[in-house]
Motif scaffolding. Structure first.
Motif, PDB file in Angstrom:
ATOM      1  N   VAL A  15       0.856  -1.192   0.000  1.00 23.60           N
ATOM      2  CA  VAL A  15       0.000   0.000   0.000  1.00 23.60           C
ATOM      3  C   VAL A  15       0.886   1.234   0.000  1.00 23.60           C
ATOM      4  O   VAL A  15       1.626   1.490   0.961  1.00 23.60           O
ATOM      5  CB  VAL A  15      -0.932   0.025   1.225  1.00 23.60           C
ATOM      6  CG1 VAL A  15      -1.865   1.234   1.155  1.00 23.60           C
ATOM      7  CG2 VAL A  15      -1.736  -1.271   1.321  1.00 23.60           C
ATOM      8  N   GLU A  16       0.843   1.991  -1.087  1.00 20.18           N
ATOM      9  CA  GLU A  16       1.605   3.243  -1.205  1.00 20.18           C
ATOM     10  C   GLU A  16       0.681   4.392  -0.849  1.00 20.18           C
ATOM     11  O   GLU A  16      -0.286   4.674  -1.557  1.00 20.18           O
ATOM     12  CB  GLU A  16       2.149   3.406  -2.621  1.00 20.18           C
ATOM     13  CG  GLU A  16       3.041   4.632  -2.772  1.00 20.18           C
ATOM     14  CD  GLU A  16       3.600   4.781  -4.182  1.00 20.18           C
ATOM     15  OE1 GLU A  16       4.680   5.373  -4.320  1.00 20.18           O
ATOM     16  OE2 GLU A  16       2.945   4.310  -5.139  1.00 20.18           O
ATOM     17  N   VAL A  17       0.975   5.055   0.261  1.00 21.75           N
ATOM     18  CA  VAL A  17       0.146   6.154   0.734  1.00 21.75           C
ATOM     19  C   VAL A  17       0.376   7.398  -0.107  1.00 21.75           C
ATOM     20  O   VAL A  17      -0.557   8.102  -0.492  1.00 21.75           O
ATOM     21  CB  VAL A  17       0.427   6.447   2.218  1.00 21.75           C
ATOM     22  CG1 VAL A  17      -0.364   7.657   2.698  1.00 21.75           C
ATOM     23  CG2 VAL A  17       0.088   5.226   3.067  1.00 21.75           C
ATOM     24  N   ASP A  18       1.638   7.676  -0.417  1.00 21.28           N
ATOM     25  CA  ASP A  18       1.990   8.853  -1.212  1.00 21.28           C
ATOM     26  C   ASP A  18       3.359   8.610  -1.832  1.00 21.28           C
ATOM     27  O   ASP A  18       4.214   7.996  -1.194  1.00 21.28           O
ATOM     28  CB  ASP A  18       2.032  10.103  -0.318  1.00 21.28           C
ATOM     29  CG  ASP A  18       1.968  11.391  -1.108  1.00 21.28           C
ATOM     30  OD1 ASP A  18       3.018  11.775  -1.676  1.00 21.28           O
ATOM     31  OD2 ASP A  18       0.904  12.028  -1.157  1.00 21.28           O
ATOM     32  N   PHE A  27       1.390   9.765   8.914  1.00 19.83           N
ATOM     33  CA  PHE A  27       0.270   9.569   9.832  1.00 19.83           C
ATOM     34  C   PHE A  27      -0.789   8.646   9.242  1.00 19.83           C
ATOM     35  O   PHE A  27      -1.378   7.829   9.955  1.00 19.83           O
ATOM     36  CB  PHE A  27      -0.345  10.923  10.212  1.00 19.83           C
ATOM     37  CG  PHE A  27       0.190  11.475  11.506  1.00 19.83           C
ATOM     38  CD1 PHE A  27      -0.465  11.259  12.698  1.00 19.83           C
ATOM     39  CD2 PHE A  27       1.371  12.184  11.520  1.00 19.83           C
ATOM     40  CE1 PHE A  27       0.033  11.753  13.888  1.00 19.83           C
ATOM     41  CE2 PHE A  27       1.881  12.690  12.703  1.00 19.83           C
ATOM     42  CZ  PHE A  27       1.209  12.470  13.897  1.00 19.83           C
ATOM     43  N   THR A  28      -1.043   8.768   7.942  1.00 19.14           N
ATOM     44  CA  THR A  28      -2.007   7.869   7.311  1.00 19.14           C
ATOM     45  C   THR A  28      -1.509   6.429   7.362  1.00 19.14           C
ATOM     46  O   THR A  28      -2.257   5.504   7.697  1.00 19.14           O
ATOM     47  CB  THR A  28      -2.260   8.284   5.850  1.00 19.14           C
ATOM     48  OG1 THR A  28      -2.810   9.601   5.815  1.00 19.14           O
ATOM     49  CG2 THR A  28      -3.233   7.322   5.171  1.00 19.14           C
ATOM     50  N   SER A  29      -0.228   6.233   7.052  1.00 24.63           N
ATOM     51  CA  SER A  29       0.357   4.895   7.101  1.00 24.63           C
ATOM     52  C   SER A  29       0.311   4.334   8.518  1.00 24.63           C
ATOM     53  O   SER A  29      -0.065   3.168   8.727  1.00 24.63           O
ATOM     54  CB  SER A  29       1.806   4.942   6.595  1.00 24.63           C
ATOM     55  OG  SER A  29       2.431   3.685   6.731  1.00 24.63           O
ATOM     56  N   LEU A  30       0.674   5.161   9.506  1.00 24.47           N
ATOM     57  CA  LEU A  30       0.666   4.704  10.898  1.00 24.47           C
ATOM     58  C   LEU A  30      -0.751   4.370  11.350  1.00 24.47           C
ATOM     59  O   LEU A  30      -0.989   3.344  12.005  1.00 24.47           O
ATOM     60  CB  LEU A  30       1.271   5.779  11.799  1.00 24.47           C
ATOM     61  CG  LEU A  30       1.414   5.411  13.279  1.00 24.47           C
ATOM     62  CD1 LEU A  30       2.421   4.281  13.457  1.00 24.47           C
ATOM     63  CD2 LEU A  30       1.842   6.635  14.093  1.00 24.47           C
TER      64      LEU A  30
END
Length: 291
Positions: A15-18, A27-30
């Motif tokens: 999953v690549e957040v950005d 923060f989204t990944s965490l």
């Protein structure tokens, strides 16, 4: 931001957040990896967070890949709605900049460097527009850093500078990696600082060394008896420049089992940080030095 999902063979979802690193992506990944852990989804065997992405390992005999993919996408929506607030800790890491050990090492590998006539610190100061190494060290140690991931080798933290984009330090890695890097070297590559947890090969610029162990598989070091790896994602780090005398003193305390890192609990709000970066950092420094 919208995550990009892809399969990695039969047992992984990436999953690549950005595509670029930012605290928002972190923060989204965490939040997503914490949500995945809390959900206790049957079939997931490993969760591996990174700077602005993460990877999930699963057993396809227990959960179908498309079902897990759909579940992760549901958790993404929940993570985006959650407040970007983190209860964490701030840690002071002593650093002996311009130490003799990293200097001896970097001098052995000048033919692999962009500027063979300069040291790593001299090169980093010049390309970032600082008029002296001292000014560069002040910039490197002046603001706190986020631990965005731990890995590559056991216990190695990747640290992201908590300043606005215009002030962020950027230094490329060596043209060709070294075959040697002293243990506990403070390095820099791209937009990340790091601490080499063990001696070995490496390509990051070398700025100094810390006397504070961050990895101990035997768990004999006093502050690593509960767990062999010191850092965890979400930690906030403040570098503290020290002299050779202070380095030797801390090293003796580590060997005697009396050294205790300076650690304080803090609550970090991404919204407050983005609204007032320097003010938030000042509060973090106050918390670090509070009795």
């Amino acid at each position: 931001m919208s995550c990009r999902y892809s399969y990695g063979g039969d047992e992984h979802i990436f999953v690549e957040v950005d595509p670029s690193m930012s605290l928002e992506a972190f923060f989204t990944s965490l939040s997503m990896t914490n949500a995945v852990r809390d959900a206790e989804i049957e079939g997931i065997t490993e969760i591996c967070p990174a700077n602005a992405s993460f990877q999930i390992k699963f057993d396809p005999d227990v959960i179908a890949p498309d079902m897990l993919m759909a579940r992760l996408q549901e958790l993404e929506a929940q993570a985006e709605a959650a407040p970007a607030v983190l209860d964490t800790r701030i840690v002071e890491i002593p650093v002996y900049y311009q130490d003799p050990w990293t200097h001896e090492t970097l001098m052995r590998f000048r033919e692999r460097h962009q500027d063979p006539a300069a040291t790593d610190l001299e090169y980093a100061a010049r390309i970032n527009g600082y008029d002296s190494v001292a000014a560069f060290i002040e910039a490197h140690s002046g603001a706190p850093w986020f631990v965005s991931m731990v890995g590559f080798v056991s216990g190695l933290p990747f640290l992201y500078q908590m300043v606005d984009r215009d002030r962020q330090i950027e230094v490329p890695k060596y043209l060709r990696p070294r075959t040697d890097t002293p243990k506990q070297t403070v390095g820099y590559g791209g937009c990340f600082s790091c601490i080499y947890s063990v001696r070995g090969a490496g390509g990051y610029q070398m700025f100094g060394i810390t006397p504070m162990p961050i990895y101990d598989p035997e768990q004999k070091v006093a502050h690593l008896k509960e767990f062999m790896v010191f850092f965890r994602p979400g930690d906030i780090v403040k570098w503290k420049p020290i002299t050779r005398e202070e380095y030797d003193r801390i090293l003796r305390e580590v060997e005697e089992g009396s050294y205790t890192p300076r650690i304080r609990p803090v609550r970090f709000s991404l919204e407050e940080f983005n609204a007032d970066i320097d003010g938030t950092n000042a509060k973090l420094m106050e918390a670090l030095h509070a009795d």
